[in-house]
Design an enzyme around this catalytic site. Structure first.
Site, PDB file in Angstrom:
ATOM      1  N   SER A 181      17.237  -6.286  16.219  1.00 46.42           N
ATOM      2  CA  SER A 181      18.573  -6.475  15.674  1.00 46.42           C
ATOM      3  C   SER A 181      19.546  -5.453  16.262  1.00 46.42           C
ATOM      4  O   SER A 181      19.714  -5.397  17.472  1.00 46.42           O
ATOM      5  CB  SER A 181      18.510  -6.407  14.146  1.00 46.42           C
ATOM      6  OG  SER A 181      19.706  -6.848  13.571  1.00 46.42           O
ATOM      7  N   ASP A 184      18.923 -17.911  12.875  1.00 49.12           N
ATOM      8  CA  ASP A 184      19.452 -16.554  13.008  1.00 49.12           C
ATOM      9  C   ASP A 184      20.823 -16.612  13.681  1.00 49.12           C
ATOM     10  O   ASP A 184      20.960 -17.238  14.743  1.00 49.12           O
ATOM     11  CB  ASP A 184      18.470 -15.714  13.846  1.00 49.12           C
ATOM     12  CG  ASP A 184      18.894 -14.271  14.025  1.00 49.12           C
ATOM     13  OD1 ASP A 184      19.901 -13.841  13.420  1.00 49.12           O
ATOM     14  OD2 ASP A 184      18.208 -13.563  14.788  1.00 49.12           O
ATOM     15  N   HIS A 239      16.003 -14.165  10.962  1.00 44.30           N
ATOM     16  CA  HIS A 239      16.314 -12.785  11.283  1.00 44.30           C
ATOM     17  C   HIS A 239      15.530 -11.820  10.394  1.00 44.30           C
ATOM     18  O   HIS A 239      15.460 -11.983   9.179  1.00 44.30           O
ATOM     19  CB  HIS A 239      17.812 -12.514  11.124  1.00 44.30           C
ATOM     20  CG  HIS A 239      18.232 -11.229  11.739  1.00 44.30           C
ATOM     21  ND1 HIS A 239      18.499 -11.102  13.091  1.00 44.30           N
ATOM     22  CD2 HIS A 239      18.389  -9.982  11.223  1.00 44.30           C
ATOM     23  CE1 HIS A 239      18.818  -9.852  13.359  1.00 44.30           C
ATOM     24  NE2 HIS A 239      18.754  -9.153  12.238  1.00 44.30           N
TER      25      HIS A 239
END
Length: 357
Positions: A143, A297, A327
């Site tokens: 991320s 995501d 995610h």
């Protein structure tokens, strides 16, 4: 979080941080890995050292946790489990970085912290101290950590003081650009759990500033000035996304904003914040990459576009796309947040690293 923020009781991110803080575990060694906390260049790190006999010089990984540049910690249970497995199963030294968070720290502080740690670790004397093979060091992150890992890999190429270069990079559902927050993946997954579009916009805006005007402009995707038009080719999803990911979406022209926000927040157009803005001359020198993306995501298309751009630049890239993924799935490794999906994605990363690091 929103209620506390509006009432002035606590900042939005401070409330969210309470949920991540309850997941912290102490640096506890086990039969396979010695775990300690120290500092590299005055930045806190959690260090994982394999206990088995080295049998020669070891691999190494600098790992950068996610959390939208605002949340997260190397000591969270999911990250701790992940680092232990990387260290034990790859016989690798793992340096998990605890960089400063927004707010109160904004770009480029987070980048500077992780870059400082990586540059320090890559010194010959430090690698020798930990028995690391200089030819087998990688950087990895998920991320926002994937964003920072990609930015670090790029910046190291330009640093004349760095003699040891990375062997590989592992980018796990990375956030790679802040120019266009209306990609097909942002539209398809705007209200999906874990990372809805509104939260990702908040993360991006807080990375640069706590100024409400910036957050509002990013929410409407009108935060980039027309003067940045030449950068749009780097994030043009009608070019860089595979047809299957474009779906039925049709590209439109960028909705330009005023120049004032970009003047106050130059990080908006900085490749250290948006690695997708790097030119091909820089990309072609990068090490081999594993890019992991998840279908459900908002950041899916950032990773997929980077795969396209890296391949066009001649960089060896493995793209693993989890069609059932969402995610943050990789950190779902232990009860009560344990999923077979998390273990499968982690095994994918481990397998690639065995072959490429």
């Amino acid at each position: 979080s929103e209620a506390a923020d509006v009432l002035g009781l606590m900042h939005y991110m401070e409330v969210l941080r309470l949920f991540t803080d309850v997941q912290l575990v102490p640096p506890t060694s086990d039969e396979n890995v010695t775990v300690t906390e120290t500092e590299f260049n005055s930045v806190p790190v959690r260090l994982y050292l394999p206990r088995r006999a080295p049998g020669g010089l070891r691999r190494a990984m600098v790992y950068i946790h996610g959390g939208g540049w605002c949340l997260g910690d190397a000591g969270m249970h999911g990250y701790d489990l992940m680092a232990r497995r990387f260290s034990n199963e790859l016989n690798a030294v793992v340096v998990s970085v605890n960089y400063r968070l927004a707010p109160p720290h904004h770009f480029p502080v987070q980048f500077e912290d992780v870059y400082s740690v990586t540059k320090f670790f890559l010194q010959s004397k430090v690698l020798a101290q930990y028995g690391v093979d200089p030819a087998r060091v990688c950087v990895a992150g998920d991320s926002a950590g994937g964003n920072l890992a990609a930015a670090v890999a790029q910046e190291l190429l330009e640093d004349p003081e760095v003699q040891t270069q990375l062997k590989a990079q592992v980018l796990i559902y990375p956030a790679l650009q802040a120019l266009d927050l209306d990609l097909p993946s942002y539209r398809d997954n705007a209200h999906k759990p874990v990372l809805p579009r509104s939260l990702m916009v908040r993360f991006w805006s807080e990375y640069f500033s706590s100024e409400p005007a910036l957050r509002e402009a990013m929410a409407s995707n009108r935060h980039v000035p027309a003067a940045a038009e030449e950068l749009w080719r780097f994030v043009n999803w009608s070019v860089w996304l595979p047809p299957a990911m474009r779906g039925a979406h049709r590209p439109g022209g960028p909705a330009w904003g005023g120049a004032e926000l970009a003047r106050r927040h130059p990080g908006l157009l900085d490749p250290r914040a948006s690695p997708l803005l790097a030119g091909e001359a820089r990309l072609r020198r990068l090490p081999a990459a594993l890019v992991l993306t998840c279908e459900h995501d908002v950041l899916r298309d950032d990773g997929a576009m980077y795969v396209g751009r890296l391949r066009a630049a001649g960089v060896p890239v493995t793209h693993h796309h989890a069609r059932d993924g969402f995610h943050g799935a990789l950190t779902f490794l232990a009860w009560p947040l344990e999923l077979a999906l998390g273990h499968r994605l982690l095994n994918t990363c481990l397998g690639w690293l065995r072959d490429n690091l």
